[in-house]
Structures are given as C-alpha cells and as structure tokens.
Design a protein around this motif. Sequence first.
Motif, PDB file in Angstrom:
ATOM      1  N   UNK A  81      40.892  59.553  49.363  1.00 37.60           N
ATOM      2  CA  UNK A  81      39.438  59.525  49.380  1.00 37.60           C
ATOM      3  C   UNK A  81      38.979  58.887  48.076  1.00 37.60           C
ATOM      4  N   UNK A  82      38.166  57.834  48.199  1.00 39.41           N
ATOM      5  CA  UNK A  82      37.659  57.131  47.031  1.00 39.41           C
ATOM      6  C   UNK A  82      36.156  57.346  46.931  1.00 39.41           C
ATOM      7  N   UNK A  83      35.671  57.517  45.719  1.00 39.22           N
ATOM      8  CA  UNK A  83      34.234  57.725  45.529  1.00 39.22           C
ATOM      9  C   UNK A  83      33.535  56.472  45.008  1.00 39.22           C
ATOM     10  N   UNK A  84      34.301  55.417  44.700  1.00 39.41           N
ATOM     11  CA  UNK A  84      33.696  54.174  44.230  1.00 39.41           C
ATOM     12  C   UNK A  84      34.557  52.997  44.668  1.00 39.41           C
ATOM     13  N   UNK A  85      33.988  51.802  44.531  1.00 41.72           N
ATOM     14  CA  UNK A  85      34.731  50.607  44.871  1.00 41.72           C
ATOM     15  C   UNK A  85      35.810  50.356  43.829  1.00 41.72           C
ATOM     16  N   UNK A  86      36.942  49.837  44.252  1.00 42.98           N
ATOM     17  CA  UNK A  86      37.982  49.539  43.272  1.00 42.98           C
ATOM     18  C   UNK A  86      37.572  48.338  42.424  1.00 42.98           C
ATOM     19  N   UNK A  87      37.953  48.374  41.174  1.00 36.57           N
ATOM     20  CA  UNK A  87      37.648  47.247  40.298  1.00 36.57           C
ATOM     21  C   UNK A  87      38.767  46.230  40.403  1.00 36.57           C
ATOM     22  N   UNK A  88      38.398  44.965  40.400  1.00 36.64           N
ATOM     23  CA  UNK A  88      39.430  43.934  40.460  1.00 36.64           C
ATOM     24  C   UNK A  88      39.926  43.678  39.041  1.00 36.64           C
ATOM     25  N   UNK A  89      41.236  43.532  38.876  1.00 27.87           N
ATOM     26  CA  UNK A  89      41.810  43.423  37.534  1.00 27.87           C
ATOM     27  C   UNK A  89      41.376  42.171  36.773  1.00 27.87           C
ATOM     28  N   UNK A  90      41.052  41.073  37.451  1.00 28.20           N
ATOM     29  CA  UNK A  90      40.712  39.845  36.759  1.00 28.20           C
ATOM     30  C   UNK A  90      39.216  39.630  36.597  1.00 28.20           C
ATOM     31  N   UNK A  91      38.412  40.525  37.139  1.00 26.39           N
ATOM     32  CA  UNK A  91      36.965  40.335  37.089  1.00 26.39           C
ATOM     33  C   UNK A  91      36.423  40.672  35.705  1.00 26.39           C
ATOM     34  N   UNK A  92      35.557  39.806  35.219  1.00 26.41           N
ATOM     35  CA  UNK A  92      34.919  40.043  33.925  1.00 26.41           C
ATOM     36  C   UNK A  92      33.497  40.524  34.173  1.00 26.41           C
ATOM     37  N   UNK A  93      33.047  41.428  33.356  1.00 26.39           N
ATOM     38  CA  UNK A  93      31.685  41.915  33.516  1.00 26.39           C
ATOM     39  C   UNK A  93      30.700  40.840  33.052  1.00 26.39           C
TER      40      UNK A  93
END
Length: 95
Positions: free
Chosen positions: A68-80
């Motif tokens: 069960x996940x409560x948020x979207x997974x973050x992509x490892x290469x994505x920069x804010x």
Amino acid sequence: MPLYEFRCGEGHLSEALLPMSSTTRERQCPECENTAKRLVSAPAVRSLNPALTNAIDSANRSAYEPQVHSSLPSSPGAKSTPVSHDPRHRALPRP
C-alpha cells in the motif's frame, strides 16, 4: 548433456553423460562389471541472478501481500523545479 547416475547390485555408484534422447536404462558398472540400473535423481538446478530472484519473489508476494502506497513514487533521475527568490523574476510573464 545431462549427467545420469547408475547403481549396480553391489551398491557401486557411477555417473554417465548421456544425451537427453537416450533410452539407456542399464549399463555396465565400471568397478565390478555387473549390470547397473539408472537412478531417478534430482536435477542440478543453477541458481538465478539475485535481481531476477528478488523480482520473482516480489511478484509472488504481491499476490497475497499487496503493498500500500500513500504517495507517488519519485523517479531517481528527476530534478526538482528550481525556485528563484530574486524579486526581479516576479515581473517576468508567467506561462
């Protein structure tokens, strides 16, 4: 080629590499020259790549223990998106 095991009446064990298409069930014992019969034995199974093993285990677990996940997974290469605090940037047109 698979490795087959044979045992004679005296209890001597021997092994032979035979093609899978071979129908040989008996052979001569190399130690006592009696007739040796082919044994049913477990296959030699190689271990899998650890990453593949983890993926298979995870897939099997998900059948009865879903995560069960409560948020979207973050992509490892994505920069804010960078945020500027320069007051001059506030006057720029916004999209």
